[in-house]
Design an enzyme around this catalytic site. Structure first.
Site, PDB file in Angstrom:
ATOM      1  N   SER A  77       0.796  -1.233   0.000  1.00  0.00           N
ATOM      2  CA  SER A  77       0.000   0.000   0.000  1.00  0.00           C
ATOM      3  C   SER A  77       0.827   1.281   0.000  1.00  0.00           C
ATOM      4  O   SER A  77       0.263   2.378  -0.080  1.00  0.00           O
ATOM      5  CB  SER A  77      -0.948   0.008   1.201  1.00  0.00           C
ATOM      6  OG  SER A  77      -2.035  -0.854   0.974  1.00  0.00           O
ATOM      7  N   LYS A  80       0.149   3.844  -2.720  1.00  0.00           N
ATOM      8  CA  LYS A  80      -0.828   4.940  -2.672  1.00  0.00           C
ATOM      9  C   LYS A  80      -0.166   6.315  -2.578  1.00  0.00           C
ATOM     10  O   LYS A  80      -0.837   7.331  -2.781  1.00  0.00           O
ATOM     11  CB  LYS A  80      -1.785   4.723  -1.494  1.00  0.00           C
ATOM     12  CG  LYS A  80      -2.666   3.475  -1.639  1.00  0.00           C
ATOM     13  CD  LYS A  80      -3.628   3.333  -0.486  1.00  0.00           C
ATOM     14  CE  LYS A  80      -4.580   2.147  -0.673  1.00  0.00           C
ATOM     15  NZ  LYS A  80      -3.938   0.853  -0.404  1.00  0.00           N
ATOM     16  N   SER A 135      -5.865   3.374   4.393  1.00  0.00           N
ATOM     17  CA  SER A 135      -5.274   2.591   3.309  1.00  0.00           C
ATOM     18  C   SER A 135      -6.359   1.931   2.467  1.00  0.00           C
ATOM     19  O   SER A 135      -6.281   0.750   2.107  1.00  0.00           O
ATOM     20  CB  SER A 135      -4.327   1.528   3.878  1.00  0.00           C
ATOM     21  OG  SER A 135      -3.472   1.035   2.879  1.00  0.00           O
TER      22      SER A 135
END
Length: 498
Positions: A77, A80, A135
């Site tokens: 993640s 991102k 997230s």
């Protein structure tokens, strides 16, 4: 017995090189447990739990530490961060209302969520908060479609932007980081992407919040809590200088974290990838933070002032002695600092950074120096004031004082020194009175001269008249100048006296 002793000696001689190596090269066998928090600058690769790591200066991008930084890793993640960067670079109004597209639901069942659902509305800003703090894979897909129209089009933009930034080991396959074999990056590339993202104030705001609330219509308010425990004061992993950025985790990637920390004017970005547990991830990050800050030199206001004093606080003293070694130029120093504990960190071995640092310091200073500063000047004499506005808005004040004595040029001997009473004549009233007296004297002298000339003219006129009368009476008798028989001068002779 002798053979036994010989065998022991031979054994000791055999292992002696190993003992010496262990004594003088302990870092070669260092392990995470060998880390010494008291000496963070001695950090080595083996003292980290993760498989890859890096530390860079957030202002210059300078690499301060690397461990397998170019090895291919799965970013999870932390992907991102690129998604957020592209969203911010759209230039959109962050408070515009957006509708969640259907693609938000096109994610794996075990994905992390904000959550938001297709058809709901929220602001673009709040969507970004949800994506980063929780997230949310649903939020990442929503951002991708809102920005580029489709998820694949957005992924193309992600890869193109990575190349523009100089990433050499990165390929994105989705907008959120859920595991795919062809979705990978490197610790160095993730630091490069984060370096670019943190240039935006809105990014710093989003990734630096521990908790907030967003509103999603029609459901209402949704509380958000960051997955970055280093931002949470109640967490055992809290790091008070941490300002972001993003966690990441899945089975293939391990525990990952891209972090940022700011202290005394310096900001660093760290990456740790592939740790086995969250505890190892946070411990690695703390060690990377501490190492990063150990690479900087500490500058207090006095030291910063000395670095730039030639440019901002030199002044010329009038009436300085001709033999003054500095030609009357006076350096000033600070006294009575309002905040003597304020410091800034700067990479002292980078000349470009030092020059930028000097320029920044000068631009934040305001100096006021006493007008017409004249010798003699004593060391420590108050000659002005100093104001410094720090990066965090703090205002630091100080007095400016002379750094040395400045002797005055000796005065020349005046007439007044020999005849002090003459100083009275320096009084303007006395001078006016003297002028008046002088004029009167001149007038009197002129008057006397005029009177004298008038008398002279009358005397000569009388003489001429008498001489003519005499000539008329005795036309043939010249003056003999002889006395009469009785011994007297002729009475007419005085007519010829001059």
């Amino acid at each position: 017995m002798n053979k036994l002793r010989f065998g022991r000696v031979a054994h000791l001689l055999a292992i002696l090189p190993v003992l010496l190596y262990l004594a003088f090269a302990p870092m070669a066998f260092a392990a995470p447990d060998d880390y010494d928090a008291e000496t963070p600058g001695t950090l080595s690769n083996d003292m980290l739990y993760g498989t890859a790591a890096t530390v860079i200066d957030a202002d210059s991008g300078e690499i301060l530490f690397e461990k397998n930084a170019t090895a291919r890793v799965y970013p999870a993640s932390t992907t991102k961060i690129m998604t957020l960067l592209l969203a911010v670079e759209t230039g959109w109004d962050f408070d515009i209302k957006v509708q969640i597209p259907s693609e938000a639901a096109d994610i794996a069942r075990d994905s992390s969520l904000i959550p938001v659902y297709p058809g709901e509305t929220t602001t673009f800003r709040e969507l970004l908060y949800g994506m980063m703090m929780h997230s949310g894979n649903d939020g990442a897909n929503a951002v991708a479609v809102l920005v580029a129209g489709t998820v694949p089009a957005f992924v193309d933009r992600m890869n193109a932007r990575a190349q523009e930034l100089g990433c050499t080991g990165t390929h994105f396959a989705n907008a959120h980081g859920y595991h795919q074999e062809d979705h990978y990056s490197t610790a160095r590339d993730l630091a490069i992407i984060t370096h670019e993202a943190m240039k935006h104030d809105v990014v710093r705001d989003i990734v630096g919040v521990a908790q907030t609330t967003i509103t999603v219509s029609p459901r209402g308010e949704i509380p958000l809590y960051t997955t970055n425990y280093m931002l949470n004061p109640s967490s055992e992993f809290y790091y008070d200088k941490c300002i972001g950025v993003k966690t990441g985790s899945h089975n293939a990637a391990g525990k990952c974290f891209v972090g940022a920390a700011a202290r005394d004017g310096a900001t660093i970005i760290t990456v740790t990838m592939g740790a086995a547990t969250d505890e190892e991830k946070w411990e690695d990050t703390k060690r990377l933070f501490d190492f990063g800050f150990s690479c900087y030199d500490v500058y207090n206001v006095d030291r910063m002032f000395e670095m730039t004093s030639d440019s901002i606080v030199q002044t010329r003293v009038s009436n300085a002695a001709k033999d003054d070694p500095y030609g009357g130029m006076l350096k000033l120093r600070l006294a009575q600092l309002s905040d003597p504990n304020y410091v800034r960190l700067i990479r002292g071995n980078d000349e470009a950074l030092l020059e930028a640092f000097r320029a920044d310091f000068i631009s934040r200073c305001q100096v006021n120096i006493t007008d017409s500063l004249a010798a003699p000047v004593e060391m420590g004499k108050l000659v002005g004031s100093f104001v410094y506005t720090a990066q965090d808005g703090r205002v630091i004040t100080a007095s400016l004082v002379a750094s040395r004595d400045v002797a005055a040029e000796p005065e020349r001997l005046h007439l007044y020194d020999l005849f002090p009473f003459l100083e009275a004549f320096a009084n303007p009233l006395v001078q006016v009175l003297l002028v008046i007296i002088a004029l009167l004297i001149v007038v009197l002298l002129v008057h006397r001269s005029v009177v004298r000339h008038r008398k002279e003219r009358r005397r000569r006129a009388l003489y001429e008249m008498r001489r003519r009368e005499y000539e008329q009476r005795r036309p043939s008798r010249p003056s003999s100048g002889k006395r009469s028989a009785k011994g007297k001068q002729d009475p007419y002779d005085d007519l010829f006296d001059t």
